[in-house]
Design an enzyme around this catalytic site. Sequence first.
Site, PDB file in Angstrom:
ATOM      1  CG  ASP A 288      -1.784   7.720   0.517  1.00  0.00           C
ATOM      2  OD1 ASP A 288      -1.328   9.028   0.797  1.00  0.00           O
ATOM      3  OD2 ASP A 288      -2.009   7.573  -0.674  1.00  0.00           O
TER       4      ASP A 288
ATOM      5  CG  ASP B 253      -1.764   0.983   1.492  1.00  0.00           C
ATOM      6  OD1 ASP B 253      -2.281   1.553   0.389  1.00  0.00           O
ATOM      7  OD2 ASP B 253      -1.715   1.834   2.517  1.00  0.00           O
TER       8      ASP B 253
ATOM      9  CG  ASP C  45      -2.481   2.528   6.509  1.00  0.00           C
ATOM     10  OD1 ASP C  45      -2.497   2.300   5.335  1.00  0.00           O
ATOM     11  OD2 ASP C  45      -2.882   3.680   7.030  1.00  0.00           O
TER      12      ASP C  45
END
Length: 247
Positions: A29, A27, A202
């Site tokens: 961001d 991922d 996240d």
Amino acid sequence: MLVSRVLPDPPRLDALASSETISLFLDFDGTLVDLAERPDAISVAEGLHTRLEKLSDRLGGRLALVSGRAVPDLDRHIGQPKVARAGSHGLAMTMADGGPIGPEPAALAPDVVRLFRDFAASRKLLLEEKPHGLALHFRMAPLLEDEAADFARNLANEHGLEIKTGKSVVELVARGANKGAAVHAFMQLSPFAGSRPIFVGDDMTDEDGFSAAAGIGGFGVLVGERHPTAAAYRLADPAAVHEWLGL
């Protein structure tokens, strides 16, 4: 399966890579860069573009970025690294050479875009328009979270779309937008096929990636804190991710 438990640190990446053939799905961001109040306000470490290419070379090309951002937006922040990329939660995918995987997905209908724009303007919310989706950010207006989520959910139901929720954001996307589906698609292709997938992320949208990796014999690595989760391991923050990756 989502579980609540204390997660250990993942095994050392160099030890994993030396003992078996692995693929990494990252991922962006909140994983490779810290979150910011606005999507365009992130700070990208100098040289990240080059370091990601070197990491991909170390893994025999088995590295892909899997982001909620559109691929052009991702490239705008980190250049156009020679690594595979999936944007818009997996709707748009490219190989490391930039070649597309599958047909170009359709944009959202103009009526949907207009309604989202009007709602965002009336509530003074930040609207992020993407080629294949619309995201309402309420980090600076947290009291509007429920109203924004309800609006997006109702619009999705009316127009046959889906919503994705994340950290202070709700996004309207076409059906089929799924980071886990992106993992499965990459794993059918060379050089990823036959390897052990590892997904690092996240946010809630990364849970699909964790589950997909686990279902193919790999595992997920959660960045930060969230319970329950399908991840098997945890890293504290993007700085810890960079250290684990050797960036």
